[in-house]
Write a protein that holds these residues in place. Structure first.
Motif, mmCIF file in Angstrom:
data_model
loop_
_atom_site.group_PDB
_atom_site.id
_atom_site.type_symbol
_atom_site.label_atom_id
_atom_site.label_comp_id
_atom_site.label_asym_id
_atom_site.label_seq_id
_atom_site.Cartn_x
_atom_site.Cartn_y
_atom_site.Cartn_z
ATOM 1 N N ILE A 1 71.499 39.252 19.499
ATOM 2 C CA ILE A 1 72.111 39.150 20.887
ATOM 3 C C ILE A 1 71.545 40.080 21.975
ATOM 4 C CG2 ILE A 1 74.231 39.301 22.373
ATOM 5 C CD1 ILE A 1 73.945 36.924 20.669
ATOM 6 N N THR A 2 71.108 41.205 21.530
ATOM 7 C CA THR A 2 70.076 42.429 22.280
ATOM 8 C C THR A 2 68.831 41.521 22.529
ATOM 9 O OG1 THR A 2 71.231 44.101 21.214
ATOM 10 C CG2 THR A 2 69.039 44.550 22.034
ATOM 11 N N ASN A 3 68.253 41.194 21.650
ATOM 12 C CA ASN A 3 66.988 40.345 21.893
ATOM 13 C C ASN A 3 67.328 39.126 22.918
ATOM 14 O OD1 ASN A 3 65.345 41.962 20.119
ATOM 15 N ND2 ASN A 3 65.773 40.715 18.339
ATOM 16 N N TYR A 4 68.286 38.563 22.824
ATOM 17 C CA TYR A 4 68.705 37.439 23.475
ATOM 18 C C TYR A 4 68.736 37.829 24.969
ATOM 19 C CZ TYR A 4 71.612 33.628 25.699
ATOM 20 O OH TYR A 4 72.218 32.905 26.698
ATOM 21 N N PHE A 5 69.533 38.891 25.228
ATOM 22 C CA PHE A 5 69.794 39.433 26.593
ATOM 23 C C PHE A 5 68.642 40.251 27.009
ATOM 24 C CE2 PHE A 5 74.453 41.074 25.642
ATOM 25 C CZ PHE A 5 74.865 39.916 25.951
ATOM 26 N N LYS B 1 63.322 23.909 24.636
ATOM 27 C CA LYS B 1 61.794 24.087 25.576
ATOM 28 C C LYS B 1 61.876 23.982 26.901
ATOM 29 C CE LYS B 1 57.420 21.606 25.837
ATOM 30 N NZ LYS B 1 56.607 20.153 25.789
ATOM 31 N N GLU B 2 62.818 23.129 27.279
ATOM 32 C CA GLU B 2 62.998 22.982 28.858
ATOM 33 C C GLU B 2 63.734 24.201 29.494
ATOM 34 O OE1 GLU B 2 64.037 18.596 29.514
ATOM 35 O OE2 GLU B 2 65.696 19.673 28.521
ATOM 36 N N TYR B 3 64.653 24.752 28.654
ATOM 37 C CA TYR B 3 65.244 26.245 29.021
ATOM 38 C C TYR B 3 64.141 27.327 29.090
ATOM 39 C CZ TYR B 3 68.173 30.300 28.661
ATOM 40 O OH TYR B 3 68.632 31.383 28.794
ATOM 41 N N LEU B 4 63.357 27.349 28.082
ATOM 42 C CA LEU B 4 62.594 28.444 28.224
ATOM 43 C C LEU B 4 61.480 28.151 29.101
ATOM 44 C CD1 LEU B 4 61.936 28.615 24.349
ATOM 45 C CD2 LEU B 4 62.978 30.448 25.516
ATOM 46 N N GLU B 5 60.882 26.939 29.550
ATOM 47 C CA GLU B 5 60.079 26.933 30.788
ATOM 48 C C GLU B 5 60.898 27.123 32.074
ATOM 49 O OE1 GLU B 5 59.174 22.920 30.436
ATOM 50 O OE2 GLU B 5 57.757 22.886 28.944
ATOM 51 N N LYS C 1 62.585 33.389 19.719
ATOM 52 C CA LYS C 1 62.474 33.826 18.582
ATOM 53 C C LYS C 1 64.420 33.782 18.056
ATOM 54 C CE LYS C 1 58.491 36.351 17.891
ATOM 55 N NZ LYS C 1 57.804 37.717 18.057
ATOM 56 N N CYS C 2 65.110 33.874 19.289
ATOM 57 C CA CYS C 2 66.613 33.919 19.090
ATOM 58 C C CYS C 2 67.082 32.559 18.732
ATOM 59 C CB CYS C 2 67.091 34.422 20.207
ATOM 60 S SG CYS C 2 66.849 36.057 20.685
ATOM 61 N N PHE C 3 66.349 31.381 19.016
ATOM 62 C CA PHE C 3 66.922 30.133 19.031
ATOM 63 C C PHE C 3 66.513 29.392 17.685
ATOM 64 C CE2 PHE C 3 66.765 30.542 23.758
ATOM 65 C CZ PHE C 3 68.203 30.484 23.957
ATOM 66 N N HIS C 4 67.216 28.614 17.144
ATOM 67 C CA HIS C 4 67.013 27.715 16.127
ATOM 68 C C HIS C 4 66.138 26.475 16.728
ATOM 69 C CE1 HIS C 4 67.398 24.224 13.262
ATOM 70 N NE2 HIS C 4 67.410 24.879 12.540
ATOM 71 N N LYS C 5 65.081 26.105 15.968
ATOM 72 C CA LYS C 5 64.268 24.930 16.551
ATOM 73 C C LYS C 5 65.012 23.872 17.373
ATOM 74 C CE LYS C 5 63.565 22.569 12.230
ATOM 75 N NZ LYS C 5 62.599 22.294 11.174
ATOM 76 N N ASN C 6 66.429 23.503 16.698
ATOM 77 C CA ASN C 6 66.961 22.240 17.388
ATOM 78 C C ASN C 6 68.302 22.751 18.129
ATOM 79 O OD1 ASN C 6 65.645 20.675 15.644
ATOM 80 N ND2 ASN C 6 66.636 20.577 13.722
ATOM 81 N N ILE D 1 59.782 35.474 27.204
ATOM 82 C CA ILE D 1 59.896 34.141 26.461
ATOM 83 C C ILE D 1 59.696 34.039 24.924
ATOM 84 C CG2 ILE D 1 58.932 31.840 26.264
ATOM 85 C CD1 ILE D 1 60.607 32.786 29.207
ATOM 86 N N ASP D 2 58.884 35.081 24.579
ATOM 87 C CA ASP D 2 58.499 35.253 23.403
ATOM 88 C C ASP D 2 59.739 35.549 22.554
ATOM 89 O OD1 ASP D 2 55.976 33.992 23.252
ATOM 90 O OD2 ASP D 2 55.033 36.206 23.652
ATOM 91 N N LYS D 3 60.454 36.686 22.956
ATOM 92 C CA LYS D 3 61.593 37.375 22.262
ATOM 93 C C LYS D 3 62.635 36.401 22.572
ATOM 94 C CE LYS D 3 62.609 41.743 22.518
ATOM 95 N NZ LYS D 3 62.895 43.184 23.033
#
Length: 122
Positions: free
Chosen positions: A13-17, A52-56, A30-35, A25-27
């Motif tokens: 969660i720290t990495n997510y925050f 993918k859309e969210y990260l973009e 890595k928090c998310f499962h591919k699906n 974006i790289d950090k």
């Protein structure tokens, strides 16, 4: 083992925050499962995105840090049972008052976000 799982989830969660707040974006990826799938309710409007859309979207906006916001994100609760967990977060940023509910799964000794639902509360 429970304390170790709590520590690992808190680290995730720290990495997510930090990924969200700094636009890292790289950090964040890595928090998310591919699906992972992301669904939200923002002022009554549906928000549905793939990871993918969210990260973009995160990559193409100014980060809260770039906008000189103060980091106010926090964990409200963590519930772990075996290799699954639910996490409730308060994520105020970019003029919104978000609350996130994250589903996590421990796969090959690593916790990943498998689902994200969130809402904005006035």
């Amino acid at each position: 083992m429970y304390k170790e799982n709590i520590r690992q989830v808190e680290n995730l969660i720290t990495n997510y925050f930090e990924g969200i707040f700094y636009g890292d974006i790289d950090k964040l990826e890595k928090c998310f499962h591919k699906n992972v799938y992301i669904y939200g309710d923002i002022k009554g409007l549906d928000y549905e995105k793939s990871a993918k859309e969210y990260l973009e979207g995160v990559a193409n906006r100014k980060s809260p840090k770039d906008l000189d916001e103060i980091f106010k994100m926090k964990i409200i609760g963590i519930d772990i049972m075996g290799k699954v967990a639910m996490v409730k977060l308060h994520v105020p940023m970019l003029g919104y008052n978000y609350y996130d509910y994250l589903s996590l799964v421990k796969i090959k000794e690593e916790w990943k976000i498998t689902n994200k639902i969130f809402t904005h509360i006035e």
